[in-house]
Scaffold this active site. Structure first.
Site, PDB file in Angstrom:
ATOM      1  CG  ASP A  50      14.904  53.006  54.030  1.00  0.00           C
ATOM      2  OD1 ASP A  50      14.656  54.166  53.784  1.00  0.00           O
ATOM      3  OD2 ASP A  50      15.289  52.805  55.323  1.00  0.00           O
ATOM      4  CG  ASP A  78      24.522  51.136  56.306  1.00  0.00           C
ATOM      5  OD1 ASP A  78      24.692  52.720  56.012  1.00  0.00           O
ATOM      6  OD2 ASP A  78      24.836  50.732  57.713  1.00  0.00           O
ATOM      7  CB  VAL A  79      24.367  55.050  51.664  1.00  0.00           C
ATOM      8  CG1 VAL A  79      23.201  54.521  50.929  1.00  0.00           C
ATOM      9  CG2 VAL A  79      24.197  55.882  53.017  1.00  0.00           C
ATOM     10  CE1 TYR A 170      20.631  66.392  57.041  1.00  0.00           C
ATOM     11  CE2 TYR A 170      19.711  68.679  56.959  1.00  0.00           C
ATOM     12  CZ  TYR A 170      19.796  67.292  56.649  1.00  0.00           C
ATOM     13  OH  TYR A 170      18.656  66.968  55.803  1.00  0.00           O
ATOM     14  CE  LYS A 174      20.867  66.747  53.496  1.00  0.00           C
ATOM     15  NZ  LYS A 174      20.400  65.456  52.557  1.00  0.00           N
ATOM     16  CB  ALA A 203       9.817  68.489  52.784  1.00  0.00           C
TER      17      ALA A 203
END
Length: 262
Positions: A50, A78-79, A170, A174, A203
């Site tokens: 994370d 950190d991606v 976003y 996605k 979710a």
């Protein structure tokens, strides 16, 4: 908050016994954290990562206390940083001697009308959500190519299919994750690697509730046929299925985890 009861929690059945897994954005109470727990319940060894180092440390400690320290490890990542991504996968193969499953859960949202959106807002969401998934998928494929097999599960969203005000960045990210999943699956087949994605609708978890207005939450739950949002573990259950041998003939699929009817 929804007044409709959630179903009973499903216990583990050893579906991932002996498997090793990396899960990104796995600190806290969201889908990543729920997936880490479900993988441990199913017998896997898990390296969680994370960008939030403190939350990650706390999450890893809690899981180690419950499941034992032998099957859980953590590393901040950190991606958006290629060096950190590579370090994550090097650590996984160093710890476990190989890698069976990767769950690319890292993503970044936000709400802004397209007409007011800055380049920085657009680029930041794309870099974490789409580019980050690309970086981790690439690293996973390089590792799995050497060992001759594996599974990658990406976290997409129904917003990649459906329009929502204020979500252009976003949604684009996605939708890109979905396309990346399909293309990666075709290329990865020769290595014995399967690549699929989940596409959740709503979710909710405590952190998300704090940043969601009651009006928006009521609107979103109103679109769900069950009249409630999903629990993060309900999405994690589908990720477990995709990671397990029960989905052995599935690749390049985007599985909707949603009861949306509008």
């Amino acid at each position: 908050m929804s007044d409709v009861e959630s179903p009973a929690y499903v216990t583990g059945h050893g579906l991932l016994t002996g498997r090793t897994a990396v899960i990104t954005a796995a600190a806290g109470a969201g889908i990543g954290g729920a997936t880490a727990r479900r993988f441990l319940e199913e017998g896997a060894r898990v390296l969680i990562s994370d960008a939030h180092a403190r939350r990650l440390k706390e999450s890893a400690a809690a899981l180690a206390e419950e499941f034992g320290s032998a099957r859980i490890a953590s590393l901040p990542c950190d991606v958006t940083d290629e060096d950190q991504v590579q370090a994550l996968f090097d650590t996984a193969t160093g710890l476990y001697g190989g890698l069976d499953v990767v769950v690319n859960n890292a993503g970044l949202g936000g709400t802004c009308a397209l007409v007011d959106m800055t380049d920085e807002q657009w680029s930041r969401v794309l870099d974490v959500t789409l580019n980050g998934t690309f970086r981790c998928t690439r690293a996973a494929l390089r590792a799995m190519r050497e060992t001759g097999g594996g599974v990658i599960v990406n976290n997409a969203s129904v917003i990649g299919w459906r329009a929502q005000t204020g979500q252009a960045h976003y949604a684009a990210a996605k939708a890109g994750v979905m396309a990346l999943t399909r293309c990666a699956a075709v290329e990865a087949a020769e290595y014995g690697v399967r690549v699929n994605a989940v596409s959740p609708s709503l979710a909710m978890h405590p952190h998300l509730v704090k940043v969601t207005t009651p009006e928006l939450l009521e609107e979103l739950t109103g679109r769900e046929a069950f009249g409630r949002y999903a629990q993060p573990w309900e999405v994690a259950n589908v990720i477990v299925f995709l990671a397990s041998g029960y989905s052995s003939y599935m690749t390049g699929e985007v599985v909707s985890v949603s009861s949306q009817h509008a």
